[in-house]
Design an enzyme around this catalytic site. Structure first.
Site, mmCIF file in Angstrom:
data_model
loop_
_atom_site.group_PDB
_atom_site.id
_atom_site.type_symbol
_atom_site.label_atom_id
_atom_site.label_comp_id
_atom_site.label_asym_id
_atom_site.label_seq_id
_atom_site.Cartn_x
_atom_site.Cartn_y
_atom_site.Cartn_z
ATOM 1 C CB SER D 65 -0.932 0.043 1.218
ATOM 2 O OG SER D 65 -1.948 -0.912 1.093
ATOM 3 C CE LYS D 68 -3.698 0.939 -1.129
ATOM 4 N NZ LYS D 68 -4.480 0.593 0.085
ATOM 5 C CE1 TYR D 190 -4.555 -0.826 -4.999
ATOM 6 C CE2 TYR D 190 -5.168 -3.130 -4.780
ATOM 7 C CZ TYR D 190 -4.896 -1.908 -4.207
ATOM 8 O OH TYR D 190 -4.955 -1.760 -2.842
ATOM 9 C CE1 TYR D 242 -3.934 -0.010 4.604
ATOM 10 C CE2 TYR D 242 -2.508 -0.883 6.310
ATOM 11 C CZ TYR D 242 -2.802 -0.690 4.981
ATOM 12 O OH TYR D 242 -1.968 -1.195 4.030
ATOM 13 C CB VAL D 260 -0.212 -5.874 4.294
ATOM 14 C CG1 VAL D 260 -1.531 -5.304 4.745
ATOM 15 C CG2 VAL D 260 -0.166 -6.103 2.813
#
Lengths: 306, 306, 306, 306
Positions: D65, D68, D190, D242, D260
């Protein structure tokens, strides 16, 4: 007392005219959006095999979610109580295509009639796509005693192309490990099953085993045990009309199942099945004139399960 | 065919013994927590006035949410369809005391049997506290043909002291402007109404107007029109057992209403009312042995609305 | 580089005029609804004690939720990390007065700045009502170096009369056993605390300990350890503007706290505090002109925490 | 004051050892489950280009992530404020992969860092798969001044095979008409973007433009305007960890982004970037030792944005 059902259908047909066409035809796929909103048909089949009908009762339409009753019947026969490990039997209190409850309840759909639950049912009866759709068609044709019944592949294809929400649901179920087959494969069968085309007369016949404690005068063999017919009726009453089951029980008072094609089939156990079709829908996605016609039916016939 | 209901009750009583006491007695207030979990009573009253019973059918218990059927009946008589502007008629798909749906749906409770809806109903029939509780008691005594029936003020007081969740709900309804009286006043009436103590025999009689299309052989006057009785039965079937209505319809197949005191009353329209009491509850808050006993009843009697 | 803050305030005051009055003054209680929407004041206090202001910076207004920063500071001093067993420290992603998340998370509010969390904080610092409100007032007067600051009991009373949603929340918290005192008592203190009236100048001074690593040039003693000041700033940044914290961080880039009275206080750690007041609110319940003024401030000053 | 960052890293490395390995390595795909949980690396790069590191700071890991932030930077450059029509900028208050809020808010994800929002960002920068992944790789290599950085196609493939939840999300977004490309195509890009492998040292360099007001000493051209860097930092602070953003702000006090794979990168604007990697995760899915190490860093360095 023998009711004069034909006179009753004629009376309802007359009274219902002012509201036929009110509401909104399903327009999420182009091929459904073209249906004439002014259609209205209604049919009754008694457990003794008497048949009555009025209006466009002989015209085929897309039965859509009504097909879920046929697949549920097949799944209950195949799997017995094992089925209820994968899907609950409670009304959802939510839109038929909501993913919220599915997330809160870890991928176990609330009942077999909301879309997520119906995907589970389809998954449960699926072997290969071709074989599954073949068995399904055979079953429905047998119940309706009509070999002309068929899928509309144009509708199925269009559903698939626009069915992103159902696709999301199938993948979501898969993420909870509650789908055996590939999401794409289950969706294929599901979209085809929903494209079945039947008339009011077909449907009134095809549901007769639910009015007849598992047996239909049109079919030589017993379809399902009486106990199962009772249960399917109970499921229809508590979960069969999307988020309007309470209203339908209150106004009509019969177990029933609706579809976005504008069809509704209702069962008076031990007596008859009554089906109705009118494509324009109310805000909950049920046939507006159809529900009103069924309300008139139980009011005039002074007969409901309550 | 005349059924031998006494033999049937005896048979059920015998079979049910192994599971009586399984589950958990309601313990959210001390006075309820003390109830003996091994109690079991069951009673049947037919529309002709025949009465059958077994076990502790003559013992008083706290009817709790079963009282909501009496207040709903009063409210429907007083307000007619106006009532449905303040409360929906759909199953909730949520715990009976959830505030989530209430917030999402702007203070209109899902149905008159979840707690929020029942508070609306109580608000609707409230004039002064004393007068309202007086009328209610008179109505229930008349229906049950028993002048001994009374509130248990100790229970009512204890409910009030521990009823923070219901208090939250009443204030929440008030914040949506869906409560006419002060939250505190409605809660007072509500907690008292829930403290009504009746026996299985009382309840089977008191619900007879719902089995008898609005009339009871124990009451000289017609109670409500047949149409209203049908509607209340429909509401019980779709909303009467908290978040287990689907399961109850599937297994039992009768309209019914349960309470956390362990009582359940079910109606077979046109024929009879059957009530059961056993205080130990299942995970949904319904009498565990009670539901099983009713399942045995409809299975053996081969009679349900489906 | 020493900024010319007075010139900057003047510039902002001029530019902001066209949007002052846009939005909606809080109208949930009559006494707030009467406030003139065209007010605009702004004040800066630097850690060195320099003060700048413009417009209606000297007028008192109802600080409402801004008071939550004072009570949180008191609670953190009194309870230390024990506090975080009763309230989380995460943004809610929901309306400030939602009960949904509270139910899903079993009565532990998401953070000390949404209403449910603020009620926990008030409960935590409450001994008797009088004593608690006394200490609170003393603390705020000390921070602002202004003995004239007071509660507006008319506002407090009106809040109480209309505060059904907050009442629902307090009872809901109580039902989860996350409130020590009676719901009514906590609400009493809470409504009074929210009625505090201060000016922009008062607020810029009173928050200086958060800009000054726990110390304020206006107070002789250290208020809180630097570590606590850092933490309160972090809480304001992630939770201080209801459901608009992300937008405020994105556009303004400072920790801040808003109130429905139209006030906002923001902190640039190590440098200054800036406060603004304009009563007309945006859809999230924050001062519309106030947020824009702060955005202009960090843009022109080329200074934010990011 | 020039800090001795190498000594500080050594001190943290020593202190952190007892908890390295505590928690749970991500195991939703087999290839990630095999990572050694006892790894720990940490690196600092100052805006002046000084670099410090300790432990396994030079080992590649799956940044997941964290990628991102790179795609968001690209999307903000390409689309400007148009982007915010398709995704909000608010913390979600929900699990990173929840579909609940997405349904309640009609397919507009809460922010660009939860999975649904990140899919929107990927969709926004996608032309063809190959071209898009090419540009992305080029951008990251440029930022990190390291041409060896690459995707791990085995990880990407495995993600795709097990990524039913992300697939559900992509189809759900499509059903709300908030996805331009086919769900399958966006997922392909993705999953590949998330498979990027970088070291702590790579990441500390690659994020330097966010510490340097849009510029990095390792890149000849200005990367983005200072205003955009400020905004991305604000987004990381309010949405980057998160459902633990509040806790991270409270304990660490820096804008950051986690993955993660066990990596976290944090930014102290105007001064430095600090990155950490340790694969064992806490209950929120963030590196357990990583967060603790960053907390030690800001505590000992006495430096955070607050």
């Amino acid at each position: 007392m023998k009711k004069n059902y034909q006179a009753l259908l004629n009376k309802i047909y007359h009274e219902i005219q002012p509201i036929v066409g009110q509401g909104q035809v399903a327009d999420y796929i182009p091929v459904l959006a073209q249906v004439n909103p002014n259609k209205f048909g209604m049919a009754i089949t008694t457990v003794d095999g008497e048949e009555f009908s009025v209006g466009n009762a002989n015209e085929h339409f897309s039965i859509q979610s009504i097909s879920k009753v046929f697949t549920l019947t097949m799944a209950m026969e195949m799997m017995g109580d094992q089925l209820w490990k994968r899907v609950y039997r409670e009304p959802s209190g939510n839109r038929f295509n909501s993913l919220v409850q599915l997330e809160h309840e870890n991928g176990i759909p609330r009942n077999p009639f909301i879309n997520a639950g119906a995907l589970i049912i389809t998954d449960a009866i699926t072997t290969t796509k071709g074989q599954t759709l073949g068995r399904m068609l055979q079953f429905v044709r047998e119940l309706a005693a009509n070999k002309e019944i068929n899928y509309n592949l144009e509708v199925a294809h269009s559903e698939k192309e626009h069915g992103h929400r159902n696709a999301a649901m199938a993948h979501f179920l898969k993420s909870f490990d509650n789908l055996e087959h590939l999401a794409e494969d289950v969706l294929d069968v599901y979209f085809t099953q929903c494209s079945l085309e039947m008339s009011c007369i077909d449907l009134a016949r095809a549901f007769l085993f639910l009015g007849g404690h598992g047996k239909s005068i049109f079919v030589d063999r017993p379809i399902i045990p009486a106990r199962q017919a009772k249960r399917i009726n109970a499921l229809m009453l508590t979960c069969g009309l999307y988020d309007a089951v309470g209203d339908f029980a209150y106004r009509v008072g019969l177990p029933g199942k609706s579809g976005v094609g504008g069809g509704i089939v209702a069962v008076l156990p031990g007596e008859l099945v009554v089906s109705v079709w009118s494509p324009a829908l109310d805000a909950c996605g049920n046939s507006l004139a159809g529900i009103k016609a069924l309300e008139l039916f139980t009011t005039y016939a002074e007969n409901s399960i309550f």
